[in-house]
Scaffold this active site. Structure first.
Site, short mmCIF file in Angstrom:
data_model
loop_
_atom_site.label_atom_id
_atom_site.label_comp_id
_atom_site.label_asym_id
_atom_site.label_seq_id
_atom_site.Cartn_x
_atom_site.Cartn_y
_atom_site.Cartn_z
N LYS A 241 0.98 -1.24 -0.13
CA LYS A 241 -0.06 -0.05 0.01
C LYS A 241 0.82 1.17 0.04
O LYS A 241 0.58 2.24 -0.40
CB LYS A 241 -0.92 0.10 1.22
CG LYS A 241 -2.29 -0.41 1.01
CD LYS A 241 -3.09 -0.48 2.47
CE LYS A 241 -3.93 -1.76 2.33
NZ LYS A 241 -4.85 -1.72 3.57
N ARG A 242 1.93 1.23 0.67
CA ARG A 242 2.85 2.38 0.99
C ARG A 242 3.80 2.72 -0.43
O ARG A 242 3.72 3.93 -0.90
CB ARG A 242 3.65 1.99 2.20
CG ARG A 242 3.30 2.97 3.38
CD ARG A 242 4.17 2.96 4.46
NE ARG A 242 4.25 1.62 4.81
CZ ARG A 242 5.49 0.90 4.73
NH1 ARG A 242 6.69 1.52 4.43
NH2 ARG A 242 5.42 -0.33 5.20
#
Ligand code: GLU
Length: 470
Positions: A241-242
């Site tokens: 996600k990051r």
């Protein structure tokens, strides 16, 4: 032929989920079947209405319309309770009163003996003769898994898979408070919704034998299963996600067209010869469940951009204009600077170098923003000679398109540029380069005559004069 997409609404629509949805959708379409959307929202702590909406928005953006649904598991609680009661009555499920402490102790002793921890069946119907349920304990309901044999299925994508029943515990299908558990709800839903083909991520492979056993106990037909391999990031690791854009809406924000994302996703783990660019109709025609890779696919942003560039350059200019209008407004610019025909003409010119809508919107800055050339461009192109070229061009353009003069168009402007350069004793670039920097604020632009023709004449003259004045 009925397929489904069954997301848990615990976050946005993930790019991997979108691909699963696309495959399920296309598979149903290919065979003229139905595609069902089911929201698996029984995990009340992690499910939110915002996430449900994000999933519905993502599906709508990708244009993956469901034939039935969305169905919500939270609205089907009475049905799950009914099936649990039926399994209990048939002796296929039973109440288990074992406490957490008891089960912990059981696991410990198994581990100490070097055994794989598993439930020992102490509350199975055959073991409870004479046993009195403890007071004040609300029992869970366990499914009585078969002891022997193996669960075997021929996975659409992974081939035959076999899991021994000795590997499977007696699964808890209802908690102490009566609420049904995840795997059980999936089973009842797939059965009730008459799902013939379950296409889902391969993180669910472990659930499949448990679900098949329950379906069999219910006398329900067992669907065909196809587990789609994961999508890895460019570094060969799970998408993060990051680090990676994983929400479908993020691709929308970044200026990807939904048809480009669909085309790109369809090629992640599936192929049809060497075909890379194809319409969604074509995809549906080809996608029969074969030619899926059994190993993970790797996400490649550059390739997605390449696909997006193709779709941007094959999109109706009117639609692109609509799509970039809010992006242009976000930049504080107004398209009103340009005439209606010029707006569309600008799209056709500028999209050739644009691989996202953001890049395309940025390119409009050449026409809509006040030119602010870099110090370097100023020095190189707007030194005294360059400023003189701007002044000469401004006055040469001043009568163009008026009265009986030829119109404000590429051919005429090109002629004026050449004549002005000749008058200054040089070739095109001695006027074209200063003009680019003066009018568009940068030295790299599409063909300068084409670009100048997009702006109103007086605006061009004004910008040239401003540069000439230094
Ligand atoms: N709800 C599950 C998920 O979001 C999918 C379940 C299934 O497809 O069977 O991962």
């Amino acid at each position: 032929m009925r397929t489904r997409f069954a997301p848990s609404p615990t976050g946005f629509l993930h790019i991997g989920g979108a691909r699963t949805a696309l495959f399920s959708w296309a598979f149903a379409r290919h065979f003229g079947g139905q595609f069902v959307l089911r929201i698996e929202d029984t995990d009340l702590e992690r499910s939110t209405p915002e996430a449900t909406q994000a999933i519905l928005d993502g599906m709508a953006w990708l244009d993956l319309a469901a034939d039935e649904g969305p169905f919500f598991q939270t609205q089907r609680m009475a049905r799950y309770a009914e099936v649990i009661a039926q399994l209990l009555a048939d002796g296929r499920a039973y109440h288990c009163y074992a406490s957490v402490e008891e089960l912990d102790a059981l696991r410990e002793s198994q581990r100490a003996r070097g055994e794989k921890p598993r439930y020992d069946g102490r509350w199975r119907p055959e073991n409870v003769q004479g046993k009195v349920p403890p007071d004040g304990v609300r029992p869970v309901v366990r499914f009585r898994n078969p002891d022997a044999g193996a669960v075997l299925w021929d996975d659409m994508f992974k081939g035959p898979i076999s899991i021994d029943n000795t590997q499977l515990d007696d699964l808890i299908i209802a908690r102490g408070d009566g609420s049904p558990t995840y795997n059980f709800c999936v089973v009842v839903d797939d059965w009730d919704m008459r799902i013939s083909h379950v296409i889902r991520g391969d993180d669910h492979v472990n659930n499949t034998p448990r679900q098949i056993n329950i379906l069999r106990a219910l006398g329900a037909p067992v669907p065909v299963y196809g587990h789609v391999p994961m999508i890895f990031g460019p570094d060969g690791q799970k998408l993060s996600k990051r680090r990676d854009a994983v929400a479908v809406t993020q691709y929308d924000e970044e200026g990807f067209l939904p048809e480009a994302v669909c085309n790109y996703l369809s090629r992640l783990g599936w192929s049809h010869g060497d075909e890379e660019l194809f319409s969604r109709e074509q995809f549906v025609q080809w996608f029969d469940g074969s030619h899926l890779a059994s190993s993970p696919a790797q996400f490649d942003r550059d390739k997605l951009k390449w696909v997006n560039h193709h779709y941007i350059n094959h999109c109706a200019p009117e639609r692109l204009l609509k799509l970039i209008t809010p992006r242009i407004a976000n930049r504080g610019w107004s398209l009103d600077v340009l005439g209606a025909a010029e707006q569309l003409a600008a799209i056709s010119v500028l999209r050739e170098r644009a691989d996202t809508l953001e890049v395309l919107a940025d390119a409009f800055g050449m026409l809509l923003a006040t030119p602010e050339p870099s110090a370097e461009d100023r020095e190189t192109h707007l030194a005294p000679a360059g400023r003189a070229a701007c002044a000469a061009l401004a006055s040469a353009l001043s009568g163009v398109g008026e009265g009986s003069e030829p119109g404000w168009d590429k051919a005429t402007i090109s002629g004026v540029l050449k004549a002005t350069a000749a008058g200054l004793g040089g070739k095109m670039p001695i006027v074209a380069m200063p003009a680019r920097v003066a009018v568009f604020g940068r030295a790299q632009t599409p063909a300068v005559d084409v670009m100048l023709a997009l702006l109103p004449r007086d605006r061009v003259i004004e910008r040239l004069q401003r540069a000439a004045a230094g």
